[in-house]
Design a protein around this motif. Structure first.
Motif, PDB file in Angstrom:
ATOM      1  N   ARG A  75       0.122 -13.410   4.757  1.00 20.73           N
ATOM      2  CA  ARG A  75      -1.228 -13.972   4.701  1.00 20.73           C
ATOM      3  C   ARG A  75      -2.204 -13.074   5.467  1.00 20.73           C
ATOM      4  N   ILE A  76      -3.436 -13.066   4.967  1.00 21.94           N
ATOM      5  CA  ILE A  76      -4.531 -12.389   5.664  1.00 21.94           C
ATOM      6  C   ILE A  76      -5.644 -13.417   5.824  1.00 21.94           C
ATOM      7  N   SER A  77      -6.058 -13.632   7.052  1.00 17.63           N
ATOM      8  CA  SER A  77      -7.052 -14.664   7.356  1.00 17.63           C
ATOM      9  C   SER A  77      -8.463 -14.157   7.143  1.00 17.63           C
ATOM     10  N   CYS A  78      -9.329 -15.107   6.871  1.00 16.37           N
ATOM     11  CA  CYS A  78     -10.763 -14.841   6.778  1.00 16.37           C
ATOM     12  C   CYS A  78     -11.267 -14.502   8.184  1.00 16.37           C
ATOM     13  N   ALA A  79     -12.279 -13.670   8.262  1.00 15.40           N
ATOM     14  CA  ALA A  79     -12.810 -13.259   9.558  1.00 15.40           C
ATOM     15  C   ALA A  79     -13.542 -14.398  10.271  1.00 15.40           C
ATOM     16  N   GLY A  80     -13.941 -15.423   9.527  1.00 16.89           N
ATOM     17  CA  GLY A  80     -14.621 -16.581  10.110  1.00 16.89           C
ATOM     18  C   GLY A  80     -14.291 -17.818   9.297  1.00 16.89           C
ATOM     19  N   ASN A  81     -15.124 -18.850   9.407  1.00 15.24           N
ATOM     20  CA  ASN A  81     -14.891 -20.074   8.637  1.00 15.24           C
ATOM     21  C   ASN A  81     -15.528 -20.034   7.259  1.00 15.24           C
ATOM     22  N   ASN A  82     -16.404 -19.072   7.008  1.00 16.01           N
ATOM     23  CA  ASN A  82     -17.063 -18.948   5.716  1.00 16.01           C
ATOM     24  C   ASN A  82     -16.561 -17.708   4.996  1.00 16.01           C
ATOM     25  N   LEU A  83     -16.492 -17.783   3.680  1.00 19.06           N
ATOM     26  CA  LEU A  83     -16.065 -16.622   2.900  1.00 19.06           C
ATOM     27  C   LEU A  83     -17.039 -15.459   3.037  1.00 19.06           C
ATOM     28  N   ALA A  84     -18.302 -15.752   3.308  1.00 20.65           N
ATOM     29  CA  ALA A  84     -19.290 -14.690   3.486  1.00 20.65           C
ATOM     30  C   ALA A  84     -18.989 -13.831   4.719  1.00 20.65           C
ATOM     31  N   ASP A  85     -18.168 -14.347   5.641  1.00 18.08           N
ATOM     32  CA  ASP A  85     -17.753 -13.564   6.807  1.00 18.08           C
ATOM     33  C   ASP A  85     -16.772 -12.471   6.422  1.00 18.08           C
ATOM     34  N   GLY A  86     -16.198 -12.567   5.223  1.00 14.84           N
ATOM     35  CA  GLY A  86     -15.245 -11.570   4.756  1.00 14.84           C
ATOM     36  C   GLY A  86     -13.853 -11.795   5.322  1.00 14.84           C
ATOM     37  N   PHE A  87     -12.950 -10.926   4.932  1.00 17.09           N
ATOM     38  CA  PHE A  87     -11.572 -10.998   5.408  1.00 17.09           C
ATOM     39  C   PHE A  87     -11.305  -9.850   6.358  1.00 17.09           C
ATOM     40  N   ARG A  88     -10.369 -10.069   7.253  1.00 18.54           N
ATOM     41  CA  ARG A  88      -9.957  -8.990   8.146  1.00 18.54           C
ATOM     42  C   ARG A  88      -9.376  -7.871   7.296  1.00 18.54           C
ATOM     43  N   ILE A  89      -9.757  -6.650   7.584  1.00 22.08           N
ATOM     44  CA  ILE A  89      -9.296  -5.502   6.810  1.00 22.08           C
ATOM     45  C   ILE A  89      -7.958  -5.051   7.414  1.00 22.08           C
ATOM     46  N   LEU A  90      -6.897  -5.674   6.944  1.00 24.85           N
ATOM     47  CA  LEU A  90      -5.544  -5.385   7.416  1.00 24.85           C
ATOM     48  C   LEU A  90      -4.743  -4.804   6.255  1.00 24.85           C
ATOM     49  N   TYR A  91      -4.157  -3.640   6.472  1.00 28.00           N
ATOM     50  CA  TYR A  91      -3.348  -3.005   5.441  1.00 28.00           C
ATOM     51  C   TYR A  91      -1.882  -3.085   5.855  1.00 28.00           C
ATOM     52  N   PRO A  92      -1.044  -3.749   5.023  1.00 27.68           N
ATOM     53  CA  PRO A  92       0.376  -3.871   5.365  1.00 27.68           C
ATOM     54  C   PRO A  92       1.099  -2.556   5.105  1.00 27.68           C
ATOM     55  N   SER A  93       1.281  -1.792   6.141  1.00 26.89           N
ATOM     56  CA  SER A  93       1.881  -0.467   6.033  1.00 26.89           C
ATOM     57  C   SER A  93       3.305  -0.539   5.482  1.00 26.89           C
ATOM     58  N   GLY A  94       3.579   0.308   4.522  1.00 21.80           N
ATOM     59  CA  GLY A  94       4.921   0.408   3.960  1.00 21.80           C
ATOM     60  C   GLY A  94       5.226  -0.566   2.837  1.00 21.80           C
ATOM     61  N   LEU A  95       4.343  -1.517   2.541  1.00 26.29           N
ATOM     62  CA  LEU A  95       4.630  -2.497   1.492  1.00 26.29           C
ATOM     63  C   LEU A  95       3.892  -2.207   0.193  1.00 26.29           C
ATOM     64  N   LEU A  96       2.585  -2.079   0.271  1.00 21.77           N
ATOM     65  CA  LEU A  96       1.782  -1.956  -0.939  1.00 21.77           C
ATOM     66  C   LEU A  96       1.852  -0.565  -1.560  1.00 21.77           C
ATOM     67  N   GLU A  97       2.187   0.458  -0.768  1.00 22.40           N
ATOM     68  CA  GLU A  97       2.314   1.806  -1.330  1.00 22.40           C
ATOM     69  C   GLU A  97       3.385   1.842  -2.413  1.00 22.40           C
ATOM     70  N   LYS A  98       4.471   1.110  -2.212  1.00 18.93           N
ATOM     71  CA  LYS A  98       5.566   1.069  -3.195  1.00 18.93           C
ATOM     72  C   LYS A  98       5.105   0.471  -4.514  1.00 18.93           C
ATOM     73  N   HIS A  99       4.051  -0.328  -4.469  1.00 22.41           N
ATOM     74  CA  HIS A  99       3.511  -0.982  -5.659  1.00 22.41           C
ATOM     75  C   HIS A  99       2.320  -0.216  -6.251  1.00 22.41           C
ATOM     76  N   GLY A 100       1.986   0.916  -5.664  1.00 21.15           N
ATOM     77  CA  GLY A 100       0.893   1.721  -6.190  1.00 21.15           C
ATOM     78  C   GLY A 100      -0.483   1.308  -5.715  1.00 21.15           C
ATOM     79  N   ILE A 101      -0.567   0.513  -4.648  1.00 22.55           N
ATOM     80  CA  ILE A 101      -1.858   0.115  -4.078  1.00 22.55           C
ATOM     81  C   ILE A 101      -2.030   0.889  -2.774  1.00 22.55           C
TER      82      ILE A 101
END
Length: 192
Positions: free
Chosen positions: A64-90
């Motif tokens: 899971r990646i949490s929202c940066a605040g209580n509103n969607l307009a606050d955006g999401f934390r920019i967290l990249y799961p190292s070693g997982l998404l590269e295998k999927h081409g992201i």
């Protein structure tokens, strides 16, 4: 007989819950700034690049990646799961663009603009004649506006269909109840 009971180990009683699995995240939030681009314009590179030839199914537990605040307009934390998404081409740039675009689309929806559909602001229709000023276009326009949540879900659907699902990934927007009864949002990322 008492010696047999003394030789047995004590019954098992769990004292703590097993640790919750979480990927190693690279926090890119400090590198991200308030971006002024339009989501999907131009489309991200990962929409047109081919998927890796062999992608494993179910190769990591959901995270899971949490929202940066209580509103969607606050955006999401920019967290990249190292070693997982590269295998999927992201790649890191694709994932960062995805998370930034979610916040942009929520802010645009708050202004009456759509990142996915029409980019024309929602304005009331001028009404003349016997109709009161109270009925000027509010009901008509409310059918065409999307809430920030609807807009973000629509953008996630576009990303799922254009980039993630063919790479055996799926992202879902979820609401989690906050401590103070305010809704907070999070993304659930799964390997299909």
């Amino acid at each position: 007989m008492s010696t047999e009971l003394e030789d047995l180990p004590p019954p098992y009683t769990p004292t703590t819950a097993p640790p919750i699995w979480e990927p190693h995240f690279i926090d890119l939030s400090q590198h991200s700034s308030l971006v002024l681009r339009k989501p999907l314009d131009p489309p991200p590179d990962c929409f047109s690049t081919p998927s890796p030839p062999r992608v494993k199914s179910n190769d990591f537990p959901p995270f899971r990646i949490s929202c940066a605040g209580n509103n969607l307009a606050d955006g999401f934390r920019i967290l990249y799961p190292s070693g997982l998404l590269e295998k999927h081409g992201i790649q890191q740039a694709d994932w960062t663009r995805f998370l930034e675009d979610l916040g942009i689309s929520a802010r645009l929806a708050g202004q009456g603009l759509s990142a996915v559909g029409s980019r024309v602001p929602i304005t009331p229709l001028p009404v003349r004649g016997i109709f009161s000023t109270r009925a000027t276009g509010a009901v008509y326009d409310s059918q065409f506006t999307r809430s920030p949540r609807d807009e973000v879900q629509t953008l996630i659907t576009v990303w799922n269909q254009s980039a993630f699902e063919r790479r055996k990934l799926h992202v879902t927007l979820q609401i989690k109840a906050g401590v103070d009864n305010r809704a907070a949002y999070e993304l659930l990322v799964e390997s299909l």
